[in-house]
Design an enzyme around this catalytic site. Structure first.
Site, mmCIF file in Angstrom:
data_model
loop_
_atom_site.group_PDB
_atom_site.id
_atom_site.type_symbol
_atom_site.label_atom_id
_atom_site.label_comp_id
_atom_site.label_asym_id
_atom_site.label_seq_id
_atom_site.Cartn_x
_atom_site.Cartn_y
_atom_site.Cartn_z
ATOM 1 N N ASP A 129 6.006 2.141 1.835
ATOM 2 C CA ASP A 129 5.109 1.006 1.962
ATOM 3 C C ASP A 129 4.513 1.081 3.350
ATOM 4 O O ASP A 129 5.153 0.974 4.519
ATOM 5 C CB ASP A 129 6.024 -0.185 1.739
ATOM 6 C CG ASP A 129 5.317 -1.672 2.144
ATOM 7 O OD1 ASP A 129 3.902 -1.297 2.567
ATOM 8 O OD2 ASP A 129 5.618 -2.626 1.908
ATOM 9 N N HIS A 130 3.308 1.527 3.409
ATOM 10 C CA HIS A 130 2.628 1.781 4.617
ATOM 11 C C HIS A 130 2.397 0.890 5.500
ATOM 12 O O HIS A 130 1.860 0.638 6.729
ATOM 13 C CB HIS A 130 1.274 2.348 4.527
ATOM 14 C CG HIS A 130 0.716 3.366 5.518
ATOM 15 N ND1 HIS A 130 1.235 3.198 6.716
ATOM 16 C CD2 HIS A 130 -0.164 4.427 5.304
ATOM 17 C CE1 HIS A 130 0.716 4.321 7.413
ATOM 18 N NE2 HIS A 130 -0.115 5.153 6.517
ATOM 19 N N ARG A 131 2.569 -0.584 5.011
ATOM 20 C CA ARG A 131 2.870 -1.804 5.923
ATOM 21 C C ARG A 131 3.737 -1.674 6.943
ATOM 22 O O ARG A 131 3.519 -2.035 8.149
ATOM 23 C CB ARG A 131 2.894 -3.245 5.081
ATOM 24 C CG ARG A 131 1.735 -3.583 4.302
ATOM 25 C CD ARG A 131 2.291 -4.773 3.395
ATOM 26 N NE ARG A 131 3.394 -4.532 2.582
ATOM 27 C CZ ARG A 131 3.744 -5.124 1.684
ATOM 28 N NH1 ARG A 131 3.136 -6.618 1.723
ATOM 29 N NH2 ARG A 131 4.997 -5.016 0.929
ATOM 30 N N PRO A 159 0.848 -1.148 0.071
ATOM 31 C CA PRO A 159 0.054 0.091 -0.063
ATOM 32 C C PRO A 159 1.070 1.317 -0.151
ATOM 33 O O PRO A 159 1.589 1.427 1.032
ATOM 34 C CB PRO A 159 -0.770 -0.282 1.420
ATOM 35 C CG PRO A 159 -0.335 -1.379 1.976
ATOM 36 C CD PRO A 159 0.842 -2.042 1.130
#
Lengths: 387, 454
Positions: free
Chosen positions: B424-426, B248
């Site tokens: 990467d929002h993870r 994401p």
């Protein structure tokens, strides 16, 4: 996306790498035919192909096209379940046909598993090339009929056989020559080193043809050697020729030089034919997992067949008649390969005992007997039981 | 007019002892005519992705497996309708050891999985080609078909005189006709026994259009250029899709006054120690990224989905996106964090020279931990870069341009640059991404700030 780091108007600093890494030290590449099909003159090697007539050029072209077709058909047969495995030679047609066409019938060739192009030049029938890959026989042809040993799976061991055979020729006082083929990866093997040592020590009439196709399965040649492969021969005291392996004329010339030296008692020669394996290592390999697609594109531009075709065009030899003839021949050989493969008789179960010992012996007799009785136990009920 | 028969193609052992393979895609559809050795499918084994060539010349009668299904070696995957004459192009009938006809089971020559090789010979039972007229049962039409019919140009909707016999064609041709809004009952077939071919449909469609619209003159073949998807383009596409749909992405922007950094660059260029080195905004920005990463190591990490772990790297392999004659590549500078500005500058030059010469090796391309893309060289200010697969962040450098800017509480003309950071929002939260971007911006707007960071 781009960086503008590499300015157009100024020199980039010399990378430190090139100073400490003597990776590229070898001699000049012998090339008689440029990738665009231009005939390049060479002071030494021109002489060796001065007898190659227009007709022979066309015939070299035909052989290369047919060999590529055999390769394509065999690959398809493997994908269709008719062969267990096939080692493609796509891209190496010039290295194989150029050398294969230089030998005399009494010269003896020790190939790897990939020399189907050489086998074709020696007269081996296409279905015989795939017999072992279908699992129908231990080997495809009678070595003494074609003076060519069967496909060798062990890496590099046939180099020893070639040297040994050459020493035998010496003892016989004959003027034939022994030829050992191997790849770039095999030069890292002990067997090849030993073969080179013995060949040099005894000045044996042997020609080593190393097809440097740049990949030992997934290992690049740059990892195998920090010097050019031809330079390795110098360490053994063997003269080497580094030749453009995608140039059929250069390979032919270099092979003739080496054969001539061997016949006249001049000892061994090491030929590095610089070529490229455009396909996978075998049909069970996926080169896209380790190889840059750019590299393939670079080598596609140096295609051995396209280059000879361009020469024929320049010389006005490539007419419709020739193209039709070559296509018909390729179609015929491909059909012969397909039909011969699909209709190949399966070996009898007891054949497994045939080629173990030169002579019958009681121990083998007992095993045969046991095996026959074992097979007998299947008759009757087995038809329904086993699918 | 030789009689037809059905031939099955069983999945062979494609690689020395494999027991199964996955069908990735079909290159043919039911009804397609195929030649011997024409590629019919793409299949992935445990070892390789390979193309399957057709063992027969004929017509595809049935595809037994869907793309994505894993099939055991020896199971039939496709059936062909072949002429008796074409069934054995190799003269299979002449097999030694008896009449190896189509009825005779033939062992699959595979290393494992000698499945039951029962081939059904003879002609398949077929129903007579008589159908209800299309106009008779419009309500029963498949929803998609009905929709397609509605979408078709009004001109062809009125059903013509029907004969009760569906015109002879093949499924792909019927689909083409539906897509083009062509009623097959009105198309004269020129193929064998009145078969309507693809060309017939296209010719008919072209004819009916010509009447309606006055000819727009453009030579055929110039309206579009079709290029096979392969090589770098194919690889890039796969990498982009994988990255965009697994990580994401969040993108943040920051525009900074880089006048001080540009002045520093000028001073360094006249410094003897840097003679012969190429110094650009990228050089400084790369250094700024490396310094900021030390304070914000989360950005230099990887989401290892297989191991269910977050891998934080204690080294930085700095990827630089480079446009090459062949397309985009992102080679990286190994252990860039250990390099001085001078070394970094030399490494950047070497990397781009190598990339432009097309000599980048797979090793250069693998193992990157974070990337920079310099879109500024194209005169672009900002964008939303897509992560190099496996990396947690990528920063895009915009063009350095003179712009009105509030400097010392007054409006002044300053050199400004936009930074765009995707992460990467993870594994990177807004806080960490923002702090990192602010640090990079702080260094570029006031290089002296480095003293407070290292």
């Amino acid at each position: 996306m781009l960086t503008d780091e590499a300015g157009r108007d100024r020199k980039a600093p010399e990378p430190a790498k090139s100073v400490t890494n003597p990776r590229r030290t070898g001699g000049d590449l012998v090339q008689l035919l440029s990738p665009s099909g231009e005939r390049i003159s060479h002071p030494e090697f021109d002489l060796w192909i001065s007898d190659v007539s227009d007709e022979q050029l066309c015939s070299l072209y035909e052989d290369m096209v047919v060999v590529r077709r055999i390769d394509t058909e065999a690959t398809a047969l493997q994908r269709q379940g008719e062969l267990a495995l096939w080692p493609p030679l796509l891209g190496q047609e010039a290295a194989q046909v150029g050398s294969g066409r230089a030998f005399r019938s009494d010269d003896f060739v020790f190939p790897t598993y990939r020399e189907s192009g050489v086998a074709y030049c020696r007269g081996v029938a296409a279905p015989d090339m795939v017999k072992a890959w279908r699992g129908n026989a231990l080997f495809g042809w009678d070595p003494y009929r074609y003076n060519m040993a069967t496909q060798q799976i062990m890496i590099g061991s046939q180099a020893l056989h070639a040297t040994g055979y050459a020493m035998g020729i010496q003892h016989d006082g004959a003027d034939s020559v022994s030829v050992g083929y191997f790849g770039d990866g095999a030069t890292s093997e002990g067997d090849v080193s030993e073969a080179l040592v013995f060949a040099a020590s005894f000045q044996a009439p042997v020609v080593f043809i190393c097809q440097n196709n740049h990949w030992a399965i997934s290992e690049p040649v740059t990892l195998q050697s920090h010097v050019q492969l031809a330079d390795r021969a110098a360490g053994f005291g063997i003269p080497a020729i580094r030749v453009d392996g995608n140039d059929v004329l250069a390979v032919l010339a270099a092979t003739r030089v080496a054969l001539d030296r061997a016949r006249k008692g001049g000892g061994p020669t090491f030929i590095e034919a610089v070529t490229y394996r455009m396909g996978p290592h075998t049909t069970a390999d996926d080169p896209t997992r380790y190889r840059d697609a750019n590299e393939l594109e670079d080598w596609a531009a140096k295609d051995p067949i396209a280059r000879l075709k361009a020469l024929l065009e320049r010389k006005g030899l490539l007419d419709e008649q020739l193209e039709t003839r070559v296509k018909a021949k390729a179609d015929e050989v491909a059909a012969e390969l397909r039909s011969g493969t699909i209709n190949m008789p399966e070996p009898a179960a007891m054949d497994v005992f045939k080629h173990v010992y030169a002579e019958e012996n009681s121990w083998l007799e007992r095993q045969k007997d046991h095996y026959a009785r074992y097979l007998e136990s299947f008759s009757g009920s087995a038809q329904e039981g086993a699918l | 007019m030789s009689p037809a028969m059905i031939k099955e193609f069983r999945l062979p052992d494609l690689g020395e002892g494999l027991t199964e393979s996955e069908i990735l895609s079909w290159r043919v559809s039911v009804g397609d005519t195929v030649e011997l050795n024409q590629v019919i499918a793409e299949v992935e084994t445990a070892k390789a992705v390979v193309e399957l060539p057709s063992p027969f010349a004929g017509t595809v009668a049935a595809l037994h497996e869907q793309p994505g299904s894993v099939v055991e070696v020896g199971k039939p995957i496709v059936s062909f309708e072949v002429d008796d004459a074409g069934a054995a192009p190799s003269g299979e009938g002449a097999a030694p050891g008896g009449a190896a006809g189509a009825d005779e089971p033939k062992r699959e020559a595979t290393l494992v999985g000698y499945g039951a090789a029962v081939e059904k010979g003879g002609r398949p039972a077929r129903k007579a080609r008589t159908f209800a007229t299309p106009a008779a049962a419009p309500q029963e039409a498949h929803p998609a078909e009905a929709a397609a019919a509605q979408a078709a140009p009004a001109a062809v909707v009125p059903a013509p005189e029907t004969t009760g016999e569906r015109p002879r064609s093949t499924p792909p041709v019927r689909k083409l006709a539906r897509d083009l809004g062509v009623d097959l009952t009105r198309v004269p077939g020129t193929g064998e026994r009145g078969l309507i071919t693809r060309e017939d449909v296209q010719r008919f469609a072209a004819g009916s259009t010509e009447g309606a619209a006055p000819a727009a003159v453009r030579p055929a073949g110039e309206r579009e250029i079709r290029t096979p998807i392969k090589g770098v383009r194919k690889y890039t596409a796969a990498a982009m899709v994988q990255s965009a749909f697994t990580a994401p992405h969040v993108t943040e922007f920051l525009t900074v006054d880089v006048t001080a950094a540009m002045e520093l660059l000028e001073r360094l260029k006249s410094n003897r120690a840097f003679a012969g080195y190429k110094l650009t905004p990228l050089t400084l920005a790369a250094k700024a990224v490396l310094i900021a990463l030390k304070r914000n190591p989360t950005l230099n990490s990887r989401w290892d989905d297989a191991a269910q772990e977050i891998v934080q790297f204690n080294y930085v392999n700095l990827g630089i996106a480079a446009a090459t004659p062949r397309g985009l590549t992102v080679p990286n500078i190994k252990d860039a964090d250990t390099m001085s500005l001078l070394e970094l500058s030399a490494a950047l030059s070497e990397l781009t020279d190598t990339a432009r010469a097309g000599k980048t090796t797979p090793e250069d391309l693998s193992g990157g931990t974070i990337s920079i893309t310099n879109i500024g060289v194209f005169g672009i200010d900002a964008g939303t870069p897509i992560l190099n697969p496996g990396e947690a962040a990528i920063i895009a450098l915009g063009a350095v341009r003179k712009a009105p800017w509030v400097h010392n509480d007054e409006l002044a003309v300053r050199q400004v640059m936009s930074l765009s950071l995707s992460f990467d929002h993870r594994l990177v939260d807004g806080e960490q991404g923002s702090r990192f971007l602010a640090d990079v911006g702080a260094i570029l707007s006031d290089p002296g700030m480095v003293l407070t960071m290292v």
